[in-house]
Design a protein around this motif. Structure first.
Motif, PDB file in Angstrom:
ATOM      1  N   SER A  74     -19.366  -0.177   0.768  1.00  0.00           N
ATOM      2  CA  SER A  74     -20.267  -1.192   1.311  1.00  0.00           C
ATOM      3  C   SER A  74     -21.314  -1.639   0.304  1.00  0.00           C
ATOM      4  O   SER A  74     -21.846  -2.740   0.396  1.00  0.00           O
ATOM      5  CB  SER A  74     -20.964  -0.660   2.566  1.00  0.00           C
ATOM      6  OG  SER A  74     -21.659   0.538   2.269  1.00  0.00           O
TER       7      SER A  74
ATOM      8  N   GLN B 235      -8.768  -2.373  -3.265  1.00  0.00           N
ATOM      9  CA  GLN B 235      -9.144  -2.519  -1.852  1.00  0.00           C
ATOM     10  C   GLN B 235     -10.110  -3.685  -1.619  1.00  0.00           C
ATOM     11  O   GLN B 235     -10.949  -3.662  -0.721  1.00  0.00           O
ATOM     12  CB  GLN B 235      -9.775  -1.212  -1.330  1.00  0.00           C
ATOM     13  CG  GLN B 235      -8.886   0.007  -1.488  1.00  0.00           C
ATOM     14  CD  GLN B 235      -9.560   1.273  -1.001  1.00  0.00           C
ATOM     15  OE1 GLN B 235     -10.043   1.341   0.125  1.00  0.00           O
ATOM     16  NE2 GLN B 235      -9.599   2.282  -1.862  1.00  0.00           N
TER      17      GLN B 235
ATOM     18  N   GLY C 278     -13.401  -0.460  -1.285  1.00  0.00           N
ATOM     19  CA  GLY C 278     -13.616  -0.367   0.146  1.00  0.00           C
ATOM     20  C   GLY C 278     -14.993   0.114   0.542  1.00  0.00           C
ATOM     21  O   GLY C 278     -15.227   0.442   1.708  1.00  0.00           O
TER      22      GLY C 278
ATOM     23  N   LYS D 267     -10.716  -5.548   1.860  1.00  0.00           N
ATOM     24  CA  LYS D 267     -11.665  -4.988   2.831  1.00  0.00           C
ATOM     25  C   LYS D 267     -13.006  -5.700   2.740  1.00  0.00           C
ATOM     26  O   LYS D 267     -13.771  -5.724   3.704  1.00  0.00           O
ATOM     27  CB  LYS D 267     -11.843  -3.488   2.578  1.00  0.00           C
ATOM     28  CG  LYS D 267     -10.627  -2.655   2.954  1.00  0.00           C
ATOM     29  CD  LYS D 267     -10.908  -1.171   2.793  1.00  0.00           C
ATOM     30  CE  LYS D 267      -9.692  -0.343   3.204  1.00  0.00           C
ATOM     31  NZ  LYS D 267      -9.938   1.117   3.060  1.00  0.00           N
ATOM     32  N   ALA D 268     -13.288  -6.277   1.550  1.00  0.00           N
ATOM     33  CA  ALA D 268     -14.546  -7.000   1.367  1.00  0.00           C
ATOM     34  C   ALA D 268     -14.417  -8.442   1.839  1.00  0.00           C
ATOM     35  O   ALA D 268     -15.383  -9.031   2.327  1.00  0.00           O
ATOM     36  CB  ALA D 268     -14.963  -6.966  -0.105  1.00  0.00           C
ATOM     37  N   SER D 269     -13.202  -9.020   1.694  1.00  0.00           N
ATOM     38  CA  SER D 269     -12.979 -10.402   2.132  1.00  0.00           C
ATOM     39  C   SER D 269     -11.478 -10.687   2.197  1.00  0.00           C
ATOM     40  O   SER D 269     -10.719 -10.281   1.305  1.00  0.00           O
ATOM     41  CB  SER D 269     -13.635 -11.378   1.149  1.00  0.00           C
ATOM     42  OG  SER D 269     -13.268 -12.719   1.444  1.00  0.00           O
ATOM     43  N   ASP D 270     -11.073 -11.407   3.232  1.00  0.00           N
ATOM     44  CA  ASP D 270      -9.666 -11.808   3.361  1.00  0.00           C
ATOM     45  C   ASP D 270      -9.251 -12.776   2.259  1.00  0.00           C
ATOM     46  O   ASP D 270      -8.059 -12.964   2.001  1.00  0.00           O
ATOM     47  CB  ASP D 270      -9.427 -12.474   4.729  1.00  0.00           C
ATOM     48  CG  ASP D 270      -9.495 -11.476   5.870  1.00  0.00           C
ATOM     49  OD1 ASP D 270      -9.311 -10.265   5.610  1.00  0.00           O
ATOM     50  OD2 ASP D 270      -9.740 -11.899   7.015  1.00  0.00           O
TER      51      ASP D 270
ATOM     52  N   SER E  79       0.809  -1.222   0.000  1.00  0.00           N
ATOM     53  CA  SER E  79       0.000   0.000   0.000  1.00  0.00           C
ATOM     54  C   SER E  79       0.843   1.274   0.000  1.00  0.00           C
ATOM     55  O   SER E  79       0.390   2.321  -0.469  1.00  0.00           O
ATOM     56  CB  SER E  79      -0.930   0.012   1.223  1.00  0.00           C
ATOM     57  OG  SER E  79      -0.183  -0.063   2.428  1.00  0.00           O
TER      58      SER E  79
END
Length: 475
Positions: A362, A299, A360, A302-305, A249
């Motif tokens: 929702s 990103q 990132g 941020k939604a899933s590992d 990052s």
């Protein structure tokens, strides 16, 4: 009366449902190649398993986007005959990726008896192989996805990306893992000794070792003697290493492949909108490394590992252009949104892609204007941008650099606006200097009584020979 009322409500419901039905205007598909031979053997090749994986995946997208019976049928796309203006496909110049693309595209547009051509004598010719459809596969102009590379930046022409990835090997996190896992890798010697030396059995080769053992688990009748616990550890370590090599990052250049892909996606989807739906589907193929770097800059973790793990063979993600606008006309860009979905491994009707939010956020849908704004922050869409980020000045970057210099020179004037540019000023200065020198030489010859005489033939021949050497170097 009640029956009449119910009938009216039903018709109204169906009408509303039709009016609010989502329209799929276009899509972009990115796919990893199918199963292949391990990298440690060199000269990687697509296996029959891999070829079937890609064909099955392509067949799924035929049912999803091409078939007229699908609710996600891309509006106006030709079925069952392929039309070149509606679709484009590309892959790096690599045997595994090119062959994977061929298998995938055979599934997207399979043979059909309608693939015919009528001749002047009124006879009709059906394409060979029961109507086999040939889809042109373009070669991408970079080789960053080459499967001949044993690590992510190994075939990259971007020196700063290579330096960035290399710096991971000097990080404390890497050195700690290399030290703490040495005993683990050495314990696998019985199943690795045929392909690896003792010193190569380490975290530095985490992916190559995982890749080798994964091939054995799929193809060897006697599977490698690796326990489930060891396999989980091997996967975790390979994921950790490769994600860190592909994305950081704080160092954007490390994700160069993802940035290039982001630019291509933006260009592709914009082509659909600019053509008002005449162009409909883009398909591109690459390796897991590009998935990693694109997931990072988008990103997606941020939604899933799961987005920090190496994607399986034949994995795909799609970006769809959708709209709820009614009517038959192509909607305004203000009425268009983008949706991302992903499937790990070969996709099928029983295991469809899952929708995830991007950047990132929702929400699953993002407006086209917001998608463009966010993409432009991370995407590379031109050679000059790539050259600037990578620090290249050779090859395609030499002309880019020259153009950049010329552009800056045209605006770099003395005294600001309306003044003489520095290049012109330099030429004027050189001409003045030359005039002064020539004047002094003339005065020197006149006052000193010198004359100009023709040199001997030998001297001229020597000059010609010397000039020939210079010409040889230029050629």
């Amino acid at each position: 009366m009640r029956a009449s009322l119910q009938s009216g409500l039903l018709l109204a419901s169906l009408s509303a449902s039709t009016a609010n039905a989502e329209r799929v205007l276009g899509a972009f598909i990115y796919s990893r190649h199918g199963d292949r031979t391990p990298k440690v053997w060199g000269n990687t090749q697509l296996t029959t398993v891999g070829y079937l994986e890609m064909f099955n995946s392509g067949s799924f997208y035929n049912e999803r986007y091409i078939s007229n019976d699908s609710v996600k049928h891309i509006e106006g796309i030709s079925d069952p005959v392929f039309r070149s203006k509606q679709l484009s496909a590309s892959a790096p110049d690599d045997a595994v990726l090119q062959n994977s693309a061929t298998g995938f595209l055979q599934g997207v547009y399979p043979p059909t008896s309608q693939a015919t051509e009528k001749l002047a004598n009124d006879s009709t010719i059906v394409a060979p192989l029961n109507g086999y459809q040939i889809i042109t596969l373009s070669t991408t102009d970079t080789n960053q996805d080459s499967e001949s590379s044993t690590w992510l930046q190994g075939s990259s022409d971007c020196p700063k990306a290579t330096v960035s990835s290399d710096s991971y090997y000097a990080s404390q996190s890497y050195m700690d893992l290399e030290a703490s896992t040495k005993e683990f890798y050495q314990s696998l010697s019985p199943v690795l000794s045929d392909a690896f030396s003792d010193e190569d059995m380490s975290f530095k080769n985490a992916y190559i070792i995982f890749d080798y053992l994964n091939y054995g688990r799929i193809h060897n009748t006697t599977k490698p003697n690796v326990t489930d616990a060891q396999w989980v550890q091997l996967q975790y370590l390979a994921n950790n290493q490769q994600y860190n090599l592909a994305y950081n990052s704080s160092d954007p250049v490390r994700a160069i492949d993802g940035k290039v892909l982001a630019g291509e996606i933006l260009t592709n989807l914009n082509k659909t909108i600019a053509s008002e739906g005449e162009y409909k589907l883009g398909v591109q193929f690459g390796s897991y490394g590009t998935f990693f770097s694109w997931f990072g800059i988008m990103q997606m973790p941020k939604a899933s590992d799961d987005f920090t793990g190496i994607v399986d063979y034949a994995s795909t993600f799609t970006l769809e252009l959708v709209s709820n606008a009614t009517g038959t006309e192509f909607p305004s860009s203000d009425d268009i949104s983008v949706r991302f979905s992903f499937h790990n491994g070969t996709v099928s009707s029983s295991s469809e892609p899952t929708v995830f939010p991007m950047f990132g956020r929702s929400e699953d849908l993002i407006s086209w204007s917001d998608f463009v704004t966010e993409s432009e922050k991370i995407a590379i869409a031109s050679d000059s941008e790539w050259c600037d980020l990578c620090g290249n000045t050779e090859g395609k970057c030499s002309s880019s650099s020259s153009n950049s210099d010329a552009t800056s020179a045209s605006t770099d004037s003395i005294g600001g606006s309306g003044g003489v540019s520095r290049p012109v000023a330099g030429v004027i200065g050189a001409m003045v200097t030359l005039a002064v020198i020539l004047g002094l030489e003339a005065l020197f010859f006149l006052v000193g009584g010198f004359t100009i005489a023709k040199r001997c033939k030998g001297g001229l021949e020597m000059s010609s020979a010397a000039a020939g050497v210079v010409d040889d170097k230029k050629s």
